[in-house]
Design a protein around this motif. Structure first.
Motif, PDB file in Angstrom:
ATOM      1  N   THR A   1       0.839  -1.193   0.000  1.00 21.79           N
ATOM      2  CA  THR A   1       0.000   0.000   0.000  1.00 21.79           C
ATOM      3  C   THR A   1       0.876   1.245   0.000  1.00 21.79           C
ATOM      4  OG1 THR A   1      -1.796  -1.103   1.188  1.00 21.79           O
ATOM      5  CG2 THR A   1      -1.778   1.297   1.217  1.00 21.79           C
ATOM      6  N   LEU A   2       0.647   2.101  -0.972  1.00 21.10           N
ATOM      7  CA  LEU A   2       1.311   3.394  -1.028  1.00 21.10           C
ATOM      8  C   LEU A   2       0.414   4.445  -0.388  1.00 21.10           C
ATOM      9  CD1 LEU A   2       2.643   3.384  -4.697  1.00 21.10           C
ATOM     10  CD2 LEU A   2       3.737   2.499  -2.634  1.00 21.10           C
ATOM     11  N   SER A   3       1.047   5.416   0.254  1.00 20.93           N
ATOM     12  CA  SER A   3       0.319   6.536   0.842  1.00 20.93           C
ATOM     13  C   SER A   3       0.859   7.836   0.277  1.00 20.93           C
ATOM     14  CB  SER A   3       0.478   6.543   2.369  1.00 20.93           C
ATOM     15  OG  SER A   3       0.004   5.356   2.942  1.00 20.93           O
ATOM     16  N   CYS A   4       0.008   8.816   0.229  1.00 20.49           N
ATOM     17  CA  CYS A   4       0.414  10.149  -0.219  1.00 20.49           C
ATOM     18  C   CYS A   4      -0.290  11.155   0.679  1.00 20.49           C
ATOM     19  CB  CYS A   4       0.026  10.357  -1.668  1.00 20.49           C
ATOM     20  SG  CYS A   4       0.280  12.037  -2.281  1.00 20.49           S
TER      21      CYS A   4
ATOM     22  N   GLY B   1      -8.917  -4.432 -10.849  1.00 15.83           N
ATOM     23  CA  GLY B   1      -9.114  -5.681 -10.127  1.00 15.83           C
ATOM     24  C   GLY B   1      -7.969  -6.046  -9.202  1.00 15.83           C
ATOM     25  N   ARG B   2      -6.813  -5.405  -9.371  1.00 19.01           N
ATOM     26  CA  ARG B   2      -5.661  -5.668  -8.497  1.00 19.01           C
ATOM     27  C   ARG B   2      -5.348  -4.474  -7.593  1.00 19.01           C
ATOM     28  NH1 ARG B   2      -0.686  -6.285 -10.504  1.00 19.01           N
ATOM     29  NH2 ARG B   2      -1.067  -5.018 -12.382  1.00 19.01           N
ATOM     30  N   PHE B   3      -5.544  -3.272  -8.095  1.00 18.18           N
ATOM     31  CA  PHE B   3      -5.226  -2.057  -7.339  1.00 18.18           C
ATOM     32  C   PHE B   3      -6.512  -1.375  -6.895  1.00 18.18           C
ATOM     33  CE2 PHE B   3      -0.840  -0.899  -9.405  1.00 18.18           C
ATOM     34  CZ  PHE B   3      -0.398  -2.199  -9.161  1.00 18.18           C
ATOM     35  N   THR B   4      -6.428  -0.713  -5.741  1.00 16.21           N
ATOM     36  CA  THR B   4      -7.553   0.065  -5.234  1.00 16.21           C
ATOM     37  C   THR B   4      -7.061   1.412  -4.749  1.00 16.21           C
ATOM     38  OG1 THR B   4      -8.709  -1.950  -4.518  1.00 16.21           O
ATOM     39  CG2 THR B   4      -9.450   0.145  -3.582  1.00 16.21           C
ATOM     40  N   ILE B   5      -7.654   2.467  -5.265  1.00 18.85           N
ATOM     41  CA  ILE B   5      -7.342   3.807  -4.801  1.00 18.85           C
ATOM     42  C   ILE B   5      -8.422   4.233  -3.816  1.00 18.85           C
ATOM     43  CG2 ILE B   5      -8.563   4.913  -6.731  1.00 18.85           C
ATOM     44  CD1 ILE B   5      -6.442   7.158  -6.611  1.00 18.85           C
TER      45      ILE B   5
ATOM     46  N   LYS C   1      -7.630  12.988   6.857  1.00 16.06           N
ATOM     47  CA  LYS C   1      -6.188  12.805   7.061  1.00 16.06           C
ATOM     48  C   LYS C   1      -5.366  13.367   5.909  1.00 16.06           C
ATOM     49  CE  LYS C   1      -6.635   8.627   9.888  1.00 16.06           C
ATOM     50  NZ  LYS C   1      -6.265   7.202  10.041  1.00 16.06           N
ATOM     51  N   ASN C   2      -6.037  14.023   4.945  1.00 12.38           N
ATOM     52  CA  ASN C   2      -5.334  14.564   3.778  1.00 12.38           C
ATOM     53  C   ASN C   2      -4.470  13.510   3.090  1.00 12.38           C
ATOM     54  OD1 ASN C   2      -6.464  17.021   4.391  1.00 12.38           O
ATOM     55  ND2 ASN C   2      -4.540  18.149   4.495  1.00 12.38           N
ATOM     56  N   THR C   3      -4.994  12.318   2.962  1.00 10.23           N
ATOM     57  CA  THR C   3      -4.193  11.207   2.456  1.00 10.23           C
ATOM     58  C   THR C   3      -4.945  10.435   1.377  1.00 10.23           C
ATOM     59  OG1 THR C   3      -3.108  10.984   4.605  1.00 10.23           O
ATOM     60  CG2 THR C   3      -2.923   9.131   3.094  1.00 10.23           C
ATOM     61  N   VAL C   4      -4.201  10.064   0.351  1.00 10.74           N
ATOM     62  CA  VAL C   4      -4.714   9.171  -0.671  1.00 10.74           C
ATOM     63  C   VAL C   4      -3.845   7.913  -0.666  1.00 10.74           C
ATOM     64  CG1 VAL C   4      -3.336  10.231  -2.515  1.00 10.74           C
ATOM     65  CG2 VAL C   4      -5.405   8.954  -3.094  1.00 10.74           C
ATOM     66  N   TYR C   5      -4.488   6.781  -0.885  1.00  9.61           N
ATOM     67  CA  TYR C   5      -3.810   5.495  -0.818  1.00  9.61           C
ATOM     68  C   TYR C   5      -3.899   4.765  -2.154  1.00  9.61           C
ATOM     69  CZ  TYR C   5      -4.651   6.407   4.147  1.00  9.61           C
ATOM     70  OH  TYR C   5      -4.716   6.978   5.397  1.00  9.61           O
ATOM     71  N   LEU C   6      -2.945   3.880  -2.369  1.00  6.10           N
ATOM     72  CA  LEU C   6      -3.031   2.962  -3.496  1.00  6.10           C
ATOM     73  C   LEU C   6      -2.681   1.575  -2.959  1.00  6.10           C
ATOM     74  CD1 LEU C   6      -3.566   2.775  -6.554  1.00  6.10           C
ATOM     75  CD2 LEU C   6      -1.082   2.807  -6.876  1.00  6.10           C
ATOM     76  N   GLN C   7      -3.709   0.763  -2.810  1.00  2.00           N
ATOM     77  CA  GLN C   7      -3.525  -0.615  -2.386  1.00  2.00           C
ATOM     78  C   GLN C   7      -3.238  -1.446  -3.626  1.00  2.00           C
ATOM     79  OE1 GLN C   7      -3.698  -2.359   0.688  1.00  2.00           O
ATOM     80  NE2 GLN C   7      -3.125  -4.159  -0.521  1.00  2.00           N
ATOM     81  N   MET C   8      -2.103  -2.117  -3.635  1.00  2.00           N
ATOM     82  CA  MET C   8      -1.683  -2.886  -4.805  1.00  2.00           C
ATOM     83  C   MET C   8      -1.577  -4.357  -4.430  1.00  2.00           C
ATOM     84  SD  MET C   8       1.163  -0.305  -6.407  1.00  2.00           S
ATOM     85  CE  MET C   8       2.299  -0.481  -5.034  1.00  2.00           C
ATOM     86  N   ASN C   9      -2.359  -5.180  -5.071  1.00  2.00           N
ATOM     87  CA  ASN C   9      -2.362  -6.617  -4.821  1.00  2.00           C
ATOM     88  C   ASN C   9      -1.867  -7.381  -6.034  1.00  2.00           C
ATOM     89  OD1 ASN C   9      -3.542  -6.215  -2.243  1.00  2.00           O
ATOM     90  ND2 ASN C   9      -5.583  -6.184  -3.145  1.00  2.00           N
ATOM     91  N   ILE C  10      -1.470  -8.605  -5.808  1.00  2.00           N
ATOM     92  CA  ILE C  10      -1.003  -9.502  -6.877  1.00  2.00           C
ATOM     93  C   ILE C  10      -0.003  -8.757  -7.763  1.00  2.00           C
ATOM     94  CG2 ILE C  10      -1.702 -11.244  -8.529  1.00  2.00           C
ATOM     95  CD1 ILE C  10      -4.571 -10.907  -7.571  1.00  2.00           C
ATOM     96  N   LEU C  11       1.016  -8.228  -7.129  1.00  2.00           N
ATOM     97  CA  LEU C  11       1.994  -7.423  -7.859  1.00  2.00           C
ATOM     98  C   LEU C  11       2.724  -8.264  -8.899  1.00  2.00           C
ATOM     99  CD1 LEU C  11       3.309  -5.264  -4.927  1.00  2.00           C
ATOM    100  CD2 LEU C  11       2.352  -4.376  -7.059  1.00  2.00           C
ATOM    101  N   LYS C  12       3.036  -7.626 -10.010  1.00  2.00           N
ATOM    102  CA  LYS C  12       3.727  -8.269 -11.122  1.00  2.00           C
ATOM    103  C   LYS C  12       5.009  -7.508 -11.432  1.00  2.00           C
ATOM    104  CE  LYS C  12      -0.733  -9.460 -13.240  1.00  2.00           C
ATOM    105  NZ  LYS C  12      -1.575  -9.333 -14.460  1.00  2.00           N
ATOM    106  N   PRO C  13       5.979  -8.157 -12.041  1.00  2.00           N
ATOM    107  CA  PRO C  13       7.215  -7.436 -12.404  1.00  2.00           C
ATOM    108  C   PRO C  13       6.951  -6.200 -13.251  1.00  2.00           C
ATOM    109  CG  PRO C  13       7.560  -9.794 -12.576  1.00  2.00           C
ATOM    110  CD  PRO C  13       6.098  -9.601 -12.297  1.00  2.00           C
ATOM    111  N   GLU C  14       5.934  -6.247 -14.072  1.00  2.00           N
ATOM    112  CA  GLU C  14       5.625  -5.081 -14.916  1.00  2.00           C
ATOM    113  C   GLU C  14       5.026  -3.913 -14.132  1.00  2.00           C
ATOM    114  OE1 GLU C  14       4.707  -8.266 -15.430  1.00  2.00           O
ATOM    115  OE2 GLU C  14       2.645  -8.390 -16.252  1.00  2.00           O
ATOM    116  N   ASP C  15       4.755  -4.104 -12.855  1.00  2.00           N
ATOM    117  CA  ASP C  15       4.325  -2.997 -12.003  1.00  2.00           C
ATOM    118  C   ASP C  15       5.515  -2.190 -11.487  1.00  2.00           C
ATOM    119  OD1 ASP C  15       1.841  -5.188 -10.607  1.00  2.00           O
ATOM    120  OD2 ASP C  15       1.546  -3.627 -12.134  1.00  2.00           O
ATOM    121  N   THR C  16       6.720  -2.659 -11.765  1.00  2.00           N
ATOM    122  CA  THR C  16       7.922  -1.958 -11.323  1.00  2.00           C
ATOM    123  C   THR C  16       7.989  -0.570 -11.941  1.00  2.00           C
ATOM    124  OG1 THR C  16       9.164  -3.998 -10.970  1.00  2.00           O
ATOM    125  CG2 THR C  16      10.442  -1.984 -11.346  1.00  2.00           C
TER     126      THR C  16
END
Length: 123
Positions: free
Chosen positions: A19-22, A66-70, A76-91
């Protein structure tokens, strides 16, 4: 003026989650469309996901649907990116952006950008 600071990147194995946070400065966070973009080496910055001001509507590029959720937490002035089933091409380096974008996938329509956080997916 809005300042955006991303966090949560790292080195992950394929199939795992992250999960990324901003976090945004200022009191006007809820007035902005928030987006996540990513840029892989040698490639242009590409749209990943975006969310409307109230958090009720989202949009995703096809490769992450289907894999990521924003999501966002305006208190909290925050946006998230939940990333599931990560793949090498997500690099890529992942950037959050804020603006009054009408075409959410167009990075030119965002006014403020974070510094980016590196996500590397490799076995």
């Amino acid at each position: 003026q809005v300042q955006l600071v991303e966090s949560g990147g790292g080195l992950l194995q394929p199939g795992t989650s992250l999960t990324l946070s901003c976090v945004a400065s200022g009191r006007t966070f809820s007035s902005y469309i928030m987006g996540w973009f990513r840029q892989a080496p040698g490639e242009e910055r590409k749209f990943v996901a975006a969310i409307n001001r109230s958090g009720t509507t989202t949009s995703y590029t096809a490769s992450v649907k289907g894999r990521f959720t924003i999501s966002r937490d305006n208190a909290k002035n925050t946006v998230y990116l939940q990333m599931n089933i990560l793949k090498p091409e997500d690099t890529a380096v992942y950037y959050c952006a804020a603006g009054d974008a009408r075409i959410w996938s167009d990075y030119d329509q965002y006014d403020y950008w974070g510094q980016g956080t590196q996500v590397t997916v490799s076995s």
